[in-house]
Design a protein around this motif. Structure first.
Motif, PDB file in Angstrom:
ATOM      1  N   SER A  21       0.978  -1.196  -0.065  1.00 47.45           N
ATOM      2  CA  SER A  21      -0.092  -0.110  -0.004  1.00 47.45           C
ATOM      3  C   SER A  21       0.981   1.201   0.176  1.00 47.45           C
ATOM      4  O   SER A  21       0.874   2.203   0.643  1.00 47.45           O
ATOM      5  N   ILE A  22       1.718   1.254  -0.979  1.00 51.94           N
ATOM      6  CA  ILE A  22       2.575   2.489  -0.912  1.00 51.94           C
ATOM      7  C   ILE A  22       2.051   3.588  -1.551  1.00 51.94           C
ATOM      8  O   ILE A  22       1.098   3.411  -2.505  1.00 51.94           O
ATOM      9  N   SER A  23       2.317   4.796  -0.779  1.00 53.79           N
ATOM     10  CA  SER A  23       1.773   6.098  -1.522  1.00 53.79           C
ATOM     11  C   SER A  23       3.102   6.836  -1.681  1.00 53.79           C
ATOM     12  O   SER A  23       4.070   7.173  -1.076  1.00 53.79           O
ATOM     13  N   ALA A  28       3.942   6.472 -10.848  1.00 52.64           N
ATOM     14  CA  ALA A  28       4.442   4.997 -11.001  1.00 52.64           C
ATOM     15  C   ALA A  28       4.694   4.060 -10.033  1.00 52.64           C
ATOM     16  O   ALA A  28       4.501   2.849 -10.041  1.00 52.64           O
ATOM     17  N   LEU A  29       4.815   4.874  -8.780  1.00 50.56           N
ATOM     18  CA  LEU A  29       5.070   4.084  -7.527  1.00 50.56           C
ATOM     19  C   LEU A  29       3.800   4.080  -6.723  1.00 50.56           C
ATOM     20  O   LEU A  29       3.564   3.043  -5.853  1.00 50.56           O
ATOM     21  N   ASP A  30       3.053   5.010  -7.013  1.00 49.14           N
ATOM     22  CA  ASP A  30       1.976   5.308  -6.013  1.00 49.14           C
ATOM     23  C   ASP A  30       0.728   4.170  -6.133  1.00 49.14           C
ATOM     24  O   ASP A  30       0.587   3.675  -7.355  1.00 49.14           O
ATOM     25  N   MET A  31       0.058   3.597  -5.168  1.00 51.33           N
ATOM     26  CA  MET A  31      -0.911   2.506  -5.260  1.00 51.33           C
ATOM     27  C   MET A  31      -2.147   2.679  -4.257  1.00 51.33           C
ATOM     28  O   MET A  31      -1.818   3.651  -3.392  1.00 51.33           O
ATOM     29  N   GLY A  32      -3.070   1.970  -4.168  1.00 48.71           N
ATOM     30  CA  GLY A  32      -4.007   2.328  -3.149  1.00 48.71           C
ATOM     31  C   GLY A  32      -3.843   1.410  -2.044  1.00 48.71           C
ATOM     32  O   GLY A  32      -3.312   0.478  -1.937  1.00 48.71           O
ATOM     33  N   HIS A  84      -2.568   5.301  10.227  1.00 47.86           N
ATOM     34  CA  HIS A  84      -2.504   5.191   8.730  1.00 47.86           C
ATOM     35  C   HIS A  84      -2.245   3.933   8.150  1.00 47.86           C
ATOM     36  O   HIS A  84      -1.344   3.197   8.503  1.00 47.86           O
ATOM     37  N   THR A  85      -2.405   3.500   6.707  1.00 48.27           N
ATOM     38  CA  THR A  85      -2.373   2.257   6.239  1.00 48.27           C
ATOM     39  C   THR A  85      -1.392   2.527   5.078  1.00 48.27           C
ATOM     40  O   THR A  85      -1.135   1.108   4.723  1.00 48.27           O
ATOM     41  N   ASP A  86      -0.814   3.272   4.947  1.00 47.64           N
ATOM     42  CA  ASP A  86       0.054   3.411   3.613  1.00 47.64           C
ATOM     43  C   ASP A  86       1.513   3.490   4.134  1.00 47.64           C
ATOM     44  O   ASP A  86       1.811   3.671   5.349  1.00 47.64           O
ATOM     45  N   THR A  87       2.296   2.969   3.163  1.00 45.45           N
ATOM     46  CA  THR A  87       3.827   3.088   3.463  1.00 45.45           C
ATOM     47  C   THR A  87       4.491   3.883   2.421  1.00 45.45           C
ATOM     48  O   THR A  87       3.825   4.348   1.342  1.00 45.45           O
ATOM     49  N   VAL A  88       5.815   4.177   2.660  1.00 42.88           N
ATOM     50  CA  VAL A  88       6.622   4.790   1.863  1.00 42.88           C
ATOM     51  C   VAL A  88       7.116   3.780   0.773  1.00 42.88           C
ATOM     52  O   VAL A  88       7.141   2.906   1.233  1.00 42.88           O
ATOM     53  N   PRO A  89       7.740   4.226  -0.122  1.00 43.34           N
ATOM     54  CA  PRO A  89       8.428   3.330  -1.192  1.00 43.34           C
ATOM     55  C   PRO A  89       9.581   2.579  -0.137  1.00 43.34           C
ATOM     56  O   PRO A  89      10.101   3.211   0.725  1.00 43.34           O
TER      57      PRO A  89
END
Length: 387
Positions: A21-23, A28-32, A84-89
């Motif tokens: 769940s990378i934001s 090109a790297l961002d995802m939901g 939060h549920t997102d991570t960094v790349p």
């Protein structure tokens, strides 16, 4: 009770880490994050939480989740456990193991997001399990947000919706089991200057954008000094606001007058400094330092920014957390979603089991020794504010 459908704590974290769940600002790297909140929703519904998924406008692959157990929904009480549920790349090739596979070694659980901050959710769920058969006088809410690492769009959407309701909130960012009641904000800005290129043998043929940027940098450094003279908070390790010149690029050849250049910088304001006021001052000061009508200057915000945060020392939540953790509530330099919750009238602190020193790093981990103490603290907070 359908709690048997919920995996154990480590298996929950294994599945959360294994669900990317990378934001990122790079499309090109961002995802939901939708698969992560749906996973959490499945477990929490099995524990009889009432679950609501709130997709972000314009991006159905990203969503917030609000799960509530017991109490009323009048907003006059209750405890929110938020993350939060997102991570960094991640840095491919620099991890000793697959960042999306939870690995246990050396009394640590390694995986992307284990510390910042997917690891908080299994601990919150484990603490909540102790109250499934107890009548909660006030609601217990587990909140999972989207896009904290980039735009704070998830938190902003919650403010706009006026949700969730509650009286107290814990944001489970990595603080090493120490309560945090203050943090700096952050704003990232760009200054773009357009001049006029020309042959360098005759400066009058053009308008040098780099020379104009020299004036802008001088004005920014003067403004930084003024802010640091005006604002000071000894509760922070760096007690003054900072302004960092982080990126500059301009021109294309040494024998051409520079036609355009861009500077990017960040400001980390203290509590009491408001982003709107700072941006207005930046616009006014930088515009006034350019007196050439062939030079065009733009100041652009790279993202909306995060406000600084302060929860009053005498808050019941702060004092309770200090007693449970054995530490005076302190401050951190990084930004969180706490000010968004605070803006909705919710007393908020930041308190989590991870360490900021390993966040955003290869081989990110959560120490096993942090798990039981954090679960115990959360159980006692739930008992204090929900029973």
């Amino acid at each position: 009770m359908a709690s048997t459908a919920v995996p154990n704590l480590k298996e929950q974290l294994r599945q959360l880490v294994g669900t990317p769940s990378i934001s990122a600002t790079d499309p090109a790297l961002d995802m939901g994050n939708r698969p992560v909140v749906e996973l959490l929703a499945t477990w929490l519904e099995a524990l009889n939480f009432k679950v609501e998924l709130l997709p972000l406008k314009g991006n159905p692959l990203k969503a917030n989740m609000i799960a509530t157990l017991g109490g009323s929904s009048d907003g006059n009480g209750g405890l929110i456990l938020s993350g939060h549920t997102d991570t960094v790349p991640y840095d491919e090739g620099r991890w000793q193991s697959d960042p999306f596979k939870l690995i246990e070694r050396d009394n640590r659980l390694y995986g992307l997001g284990s510390s910042d901050m997917k690891g908080f959710f299994p601990l919150a769920i484990e603490a909540a399990k102790s109250f499934l058969n107890k009548p909660l006088r006030q609601p217990l809410t587990i909140l999972a947000t989207a896009d904290e690492e980039t735009s704070m769009a998830g938190a902003q959407a919650l403010v706009e919706a006026g949700k969730p309701h509650g009286r107290f909130a814990i944001v489970g960012e990595p603080t090493g089991l120490r309560p945090i009641r203050m943090h700096k904000g952050i704003m990232m800005e760009a200054v773009r200057i357009t001049g006029q290129s020309g042959h360098s043998s005759n400066p009058s043929l053009g308008a040098n954008a780099l020379e104009a940027m020299h004036s802008v940098i001088g004005e920014l450094m003067s403004l930084r000094a003024e802010w640091q003279q005006k604002y000071n908070n000894p509760g922070f390790a760096v007690p003054v606001p900072t302004l960092n010149l982080g990126y500059i690029h301009g021109g294309d050849n040494p024998n051409r007058i520079c036609g355009s250049t861009e500077l990017q910088f960040d400001v980390r304001p203290l509590p009491g400094m408001h982003l709107t006021d700072l941006r207005a001052e930046l616009q006014k000061r930088l515009a006034s330092c350019i007196d050439n009508d062939r030079i065009r200057l733009e100041v652009i915000s790279l993202f909306p920014g995060a406000q600084p945060f302060e929860q009053e020392q005498n808050s019941e939540l702060v004092q309770t957390a200090e007693k449970l953790c054995g530490h005076t509530a302190g401050s951190v330099a990084f930004a969180t979603e706490a000010p968004y919750l605070k803006s909705m009238g919710i007393d908020t602190i930041v308190l989590g089991p991870g360490d900021i020193d390993v966040a955003h790093q290869p081989d990110e981990y959560l120490g096993l020794e942090r798990i039981n103490p954090m679960v115990d603290i959360l159980r006692k907070l739930i008992a204090r504010f929900c029973l």
